[in-house]
Structures are given as C-alpha cells and as structure tokens.
Design an enzyme around this catalytic site. Structure first.
Site, mmCIF file in Angstrom:
data_model
loop_
_atom_site.group_PDB
_atom_site.id
_atom_site.type_symbol
_atom_site.label_atom_id
_atom_site.label_comp_id
_atom_site.label_asym_id
_atom_site.label_seq_id
_atom_site.Cartn_x
_atom_site.Cartn_y
_atom_site.Cartn_z
ATOM 1 N N GLU A 97 0.847 -1.199 0.000
ATOM 2 C CA GLU A 97 0.000 0.000 0.000
ATOM 3 C C GLU A 97 0.880 1.245 0.000
ATOM 4 O O GLU A 97 1.933 1.274 0.639
ATOM 5 C CB GLU A 97 -0.906 -0.013 1.240
ATOM 6 N N ASP A 99 0.227 5.378 0.570
ATOM 7 C CA ASP A 99 -0.854 6.218 1.091
ATOM 8 C C ASP A 99 -0.575 7.713 1.044
ATOM 9 O O ASP A 99 0.486 8.173 1.489
ATOM 10 C CB ASP A 99 -1.108 5.906 2.578
ATOM 11 N N GLU A 101 -2.987 10.527 2.939
ATOM 12 C CA GLU A 101 -4.179 10.770 3.739
ATOM 13 C C GLU A 101 -4.141 12.214 4.236
ATOM 14 O O GLU A 101 -3.085 12.710 4.640
ATOM 15 C CB GLU A 101 -4.266 9.812 4.936
ATOM 16 N N HIS A 114 -0.631 12.976 5.708
ATOM 17 C CA HIS A 114 -0.082 11.751 6.294
ATOM 18 C C HIS A 114 0.303 10.807 5.157
ATOM 19 O O HIS A 114 -0.514 10.531 4.277
ATOM 20 C CB HIS A 114 -1.166 11.126 7.183
ATOM 21 N N GLU A 126 5.214 6.007 8.750
ATOM 22 C CA GLU A 126 4.513 7.266 8.589
ATOM 23 C C GLU A 126 5.465 8.457 8.558
ATOM 24 O O GLU A 126 6.390 8.555 9.354
ATOM 25 C CB GLU A 126 3.517 7.479 9.735
ATOM 26 N N TRP A 191 -9.710 9.739 16.132
ATOM 27 C CA TRP A 191 -8.247 9.875 16.169
ATOM 28 C C TRP A 191 -7.683 10.969 15.255
ATOM 29 O O TRP A 191 -6.562 11.444 15.468
ATOM 30 C CB TRP A 191 -7.572 8.559 15.772
ATOM 31 N N ARG A 274 9.059 5.030 19.925
ATOM 32 C CA ARG A 274 8.150 4.080 19.278
ATOM 33 C C ARG A 274 8.859 2.772 18.949
ATOM 34 O O ARG A 274 8.233 1.713 18.896
ATOM 35 C CB ARG A 274 7.581 4.707 18.010
#
Length: 286
Positions: A97, A99, A101, A114, A126, A191, A274
């Site tokens: 994928e 992306d 966004e 995003h 991200e 979110w 993270r």
C-alpha cells in the site's frame, strides 16, 4: 498471492496506454450509497460525508508500477474529524500500500498530510507534513511515482518523500503485487484531529471533497499480464516523463529536503520511543 518477477515484468510489458481523465471511463464508485457522484461530464468526482456514512471510489484498472496523478480540493472550513484519502493498495493480509491521507482540522488550523508505505502487510512508516498552501481553496496535484527502485510522493510536482528500494539490504519493497487506486472521505473523529480530542461538527455536514485530473501513466495488470505504455523501459523514456527510471535529481532532492525541513511534523525514522529495539532498517541507510 499474485506475484511476478521483475524479469518477467520486463518481458510482459506490452503496448498499452493507461492515461485517464474521465471518471466514467477510469473509475467506479465503490461505496457510500449515492454519496459519491461523478460530475462535469466525467471530468470530476465529488465524495460526500454525513453522519450516516462517507463514500469512496476506486480505479477500474490495477497497476504494477506507474505515475498516478490526482487533483484534489479538500473539505473547506471546519473539517475536524474527517479524513480524505488517495492511495494504491493490493489485497490480503500481506498487501502492499502507498498512502496519501489528509487529516482535517478546525477552521483556521492546517490540514495534516499523512503518508505511509506498506510492504507485505507491514506499515508503520509514517511521515506527516503541513502543506505550504491552503488545500481547500483550489485543486492541487498529488502524485505517486512507483517504479522498481523508488516510491516518490509529490505535491504539485515537488517531491516530499522518496522511499527507495533497499531489498539488497533486507528491506522489503512493493514490486510484485498489482495495486488498485482508491480514494475516500470518511469519519475518523476518534483519532484524526488532535488525537481525537476534536470531533466532527455534524451541523456543517455534508462535507465534500472534490477530485479531478485522474491520470494513470502506468503499467496495467489484466488477466495475469502486465501492459505498459510505449517506451516505458526505453532509454528515451524521459522524453515522455520517464517514470520507470525516475529518481530525484540533485535539484529535486534539495527541494524535497527543503519541504522536509520546513513542513515535516512527524518522521517514524526519528521516533526512538516508538521503536525501543531500534529504528527500522531503512532509516539507517542513506
């Protein structure tokens, strides 16, 4: 899983054009119960979100490498809680994928752009940006250049991100699964805006995002074979745009770095909290 080796890809690339511009020909409304509408004789497509549902569309074709452009005008005013998407994706648990966004915000506050890349079902790559213009006032062009060596995200022709093929160093890269184009407008107010603290204001519904200028200069996947535009893999391809071999020139790289220094607000490669076991392998490579 539908996979194909790159050597077979080169042999199977036949003469075909996948250049669009008419949504009646190139896309189909995939969900939303009438909330998505093709307008202006096929030149545009509007997606609508209300309290009951959002909406979405998808390309009729699947692609295995290409340059995909879409002009988008985002939800104006108080767009908090809304997410507008434009992305490529295959199917299944081990899907690939790519992306774009757009996360809405309250009136006067900027959208968040995003981006993410999934390979074999794994995302967590991200990068987020503020835009250097108001994306709700007029249409702007968002592009995905996907070739065997690079995935380049661009806004109005300016590159903002380059995900390179580092398979030789153990990093997976999307290269074998055909992907369809998808776009949607949906409610993510749990979110999307300030971590979900700001909800959608349904008194302003319906929210509308507008699309036009869908162009896929791409290799189309159909009945187990790949068909590419004339000259895609030839050395003369740069005269046509040259996306198959496209990489960032020195000037384009400097433009990308300018955007990243000025407008990037999150980069997974620098989020050591993270990834306590260490940042992903591609983040350590230049």
């Amino acid at each position: 899983m539908r996979t194909v080796a790159l050597g077979i890809v080169a042999m199977a690339c036949l003469v075909a054009m996948a250049q669009g511009g008419n949504f009646f020909q190139d896309a189909e409304i995939s969900w939303g119960q009438g909330r998505g509408k093709i307008v202006d004789g096929g030149q545009g497509l509007d997606l609508t979100l209300d309290r009951s549902s959002g909406s979405g569309f998808q390309s009729k074709n699947e692609y295995l490498f290409g340059k995909i452009d879409m002009q988008i005008k985002l939800v104006p005013g108080n767009s908090a809680g809304t997410v507008t998407t434009f992305y490529l994706s295959s199917q299944g648990e081990t899907h690939d994928e790519i992306d774009f966004e757009f996360l809405g915000n309250v009136t006067g506050e900027p959208y968040t752009l995003h981006t993410n890349v999934f390979t074999q079902g794994q995302g967590q790559r991200e990068q987020q940006f503020r835009l250097w213009f108001d994306p709700t006032q007029t249409f702007h062009t968002y592009s995905i250049i996907w070739n065997p060596q690079h995935i380049i995200f661009a806004v109005d022709g300016t590159p903002i991100r380059d995900f390179k093929n580092q398979e030789a160093r153990g990093v997976a890269f999307p290269k074998s699964q055909p992907m369809r184009l998808y776009a949607s407008l949906w409610n993510a107010d749990d979110w999307a805006t300030q971590g979900g603290r700001v909800k959608a204001d349904w008194s302003r519904a319906p929210f509308v995002a507008s699309f036009r200028g869908f162009n896929a200069d791409a290799c189309v996947w159909s009945t187990g074979a790949q068909r590419c535009p004339v000259g895609t893999m030839e050395t003369a391809a740069p005269a046509r745009g040259g996306w198959w071999n496209q990489q960032l020139s020195d000037m384009s790289y400097r433009r990308m770095r300018w955007v990243q220094r000025k407008f990037m607000i999150y980069n997974y490669c620098t989020d050591t909290k993270r990834f306590p076991q260490g940042i992903p392998a591609e983040c350590k490579l230049r």
